[in-house]
Design an enzyme around this catalytic site. Structure first.
Site, short mmCIF file in Angstrom:
data_model
loop_
_atom_site.label_atom_id
_atom_site.label_comp_id
_atom_site.label_asym_id
_atom_site.label_seq_id
_atom_site.Cartn_x
_atom_site.Cartn_y
_atom_site.Cartn_z
N LYS A 221 -2.81 -3.45 -1.81
CA LYS A 221 -3.07 -2.16 -1.17
C LYS A 221 -4.57 -2.06 -0.86
O LYS A 221 -5.41 -2.19 -1.75
CB LYS A 221 -2.64 -1.03 -2.10
N ARG A 231 -3.14 12.12 3.04
CA ARG A 231 -3.94 12.96 2.14
C ARG A 231 -3.92 14.41 2.60
O ARG A 231 -4.02 15.32 1.77
CB ARG A 231 -5.35 12.38 2.01
N LYS A 244 -12.00 5.11 -2.51
CA LYS A 244 -11.19 4.40 -3.50
C LYS A 244 -11.50 2.90 -3.54
O LYS A 244 -10.66 2.10 -3.94
CB LYS A 244 -9.70 4.65 -3.20
N GLU A 260 -3.58 -10.88 -6.19
CA GLU A 260 -3.03 -9.59 -6.65
C GLU A 260 -1.50 -9.66 -6.74
O GLU A 260 -0.90 -9.21 -7.72
CB GLU A 260 -3.42 -8.47 -5.68
N LYS A 275 0.11 -2.95 2.09
CA LYS A 275 -0.16 -1.63 2.65
C LYS A 275 -1.64 -1.50 3.02
O LYS A 275 -2.48 -1.92 2.23
CB LYS A 275 0.20 -0.59 1.59
N SER A 301 0.67 6.65 7.03
CA SER A 301 0.57 7.91 7.78
C SER A 301 -0.29 7.80 9.03
O SER A 301 0.06 8.33 10.08
CB SER A 301 0.03 8.99 6.86
N TYR A 340 7.64 6.62 8.17
CA TYR A 340 8.00 8.00 8.50
C TYR A 340 8.92 8.05 9.72
O TYR A 340 9.48 9.09 10.03
CB TYR A 340 6.73 8.83 8.72
#
Ligand code: PBG
Ligand code: MG
Length: 353
Positions: A221, A231, A244, A260, A275, A301, A340
């Site tokens: 990610k 968000r 982040k 990872e 992602k 998103s 979505y």
């Protein structure tokens, strides 16, 4: 494209050339266009297909009753009260979408430094899981594990002196996963990017009678600008302090994604995820080729907003861009896609039979 009266349909209104262009035919043995000459021929050589089985539909839930509130930066996406989430679950069932993912908009008054609402067995996510499972036990439910919908600072973990704490956060995430499993969640999906959380969650699930609960790890990610509208949807855009980048990956890296993913598989992930989606198709391909694991991709998103927003402005054909983007994930090696667009894509696939 169907052929009608000997002309491809897309050309049926085009003017016919009066005289053929004079030219010497090329001496070509191989003409790749032959396999594209008609829709039946294209179907015959098509390498990848998108089906409804590939779709996971993320839903946003909010407190209240009988209300759907549009998310401004995600045209066509609403925040749903729990009863409405059940209605969308019904829509998913009818469309044969296998799985729903749940994300909460937490009331600001319930957010605190430690994200303690994440551990409330009656929080919005747990309420939604119970309500959906009661009516539609056959649908798969995936729950995100991370603290950001619940923290006053919008970070995925606990903070001390501006630092996101790893091991302390993992201890809380383990409890969050147990609360969700207890509510009836089928797939635990840690999206926090703390080190070691998959192993810790797997162990806790197994020790507490949840050996059948799967883990889909947000394994690779990236720290991405494409999460912006999400968000907004969960109400952490305004509160997030800083970024982040000390836990989510650097978008410049690719080998690191393999390390990872390898760790999460070793710790017990049943499925892995990359992602965001479109800017990271190369990562999807490398992960799939390297590990041959069930590999998922999240069309996030911001990717949704770009396509839906441009389509709303008449700048692109939204339906075609949607289907093309989803097929691109399949081509890159993804076994499934969180998107979505799931209900729209499923409707389109259904209408095509
Ligand atoms: N850890 C939370 C989480 N889970 C899924 C998304 C993003 C999904 C999207 O943008 O659609 C995020 C946002 C973030 O990490 O800030
Ligand atoms: Mg990791």
């Amino acid at each position: 494209m169907a052929i009608k009266f000997g002309r491809p349909i897309e050309l049926r209104d085009a003017p016919r050339r009066q005289t053929a262009l004079a030219s010497t035919p090329l001496d070509l043995t191989i003409r790749p266009r032959r396999n594209r000459k008609a829709e039946w021929a294209r179907r015959l050589v098509r390498e990848n297909v998108l089906t409804t089985d590939d779709l996971i539909w993320p839903l946003f839930v909010v407190d209240g009753t009988n209300t759907r509130t549009p998310v401004a930066s995600m045209p066509g996406v609403d925040r749903l009260t729990v009863d409405q989430a059940v209605r969308d679950a019904e829509r998913a069932m009818k469309l044969n979408i296998p799985c729903i993912a749940l994300f909460p908009y937490t009331e600001p008054s319930l957010r605190d430094e430690n994200g303690s609402e994440a551990l409330n067995p009656n929080n919005l996510v747990c309420q939604s899981v119970r309500a959906i499972k009661k009516e539609f036990p056959e649908i798969g439910l995936l729950c995100d594990v991370a603290l950001d919908p619940f923290t006053s600072h919008g970070h995925d973990g606990l903070i001390d002196d501006g630092k996101i704490l790893n091991d302390e956060t993992v201890a809380v995430l383990v409890q969050q996963a147990l609360v969700q499993a207890e509510a009836g969640c089928d797939v635990i999906a840690p999206s926090d990017m703390m080190d070691g959380r998959i192993g810790a969650i797997r162990e806790a699930l197994d020790d507490n009678g949840f050996a059948d609960v799967q883990i889909m790890s947000y394994a690779a990610k990236y720290a991405s600008a494409f999460y912006g509208p999400f968000r907004d949807a969960i109400g952490s855009a305004k509160t997030l302090t800083g970024d982040k980048r000390t836990y989510q990956m650097d978008s410049a890296n690719s080998d690191e994604a393999l390390r990872e993913v390898e760790l999460d598989i070793a710790e017990g992930a049943d499925m892995v995820m990359v992602k965001p989606g479109m800017p990271y198709l190369d990562i999807v391909r490398r992960v799939k080729d390297t590990f041959a694991m069930p590999t998922f991709v999240y069309q996030v998103s911001g990717e949704y907003a770009m396509i839906a927003g441009a389509a709303n402005n008449g700048w692109i054909d939204g339906e075609r861009a949607m289907m093309e983007s989803l097929l691109g994930f399949k081509r890159a090696g993804a076994d499934g896609i969180l998107t979505y667009f799931a209900p729209k894509a499923a409707e389109k696939l259904k209408s095509e039979g």
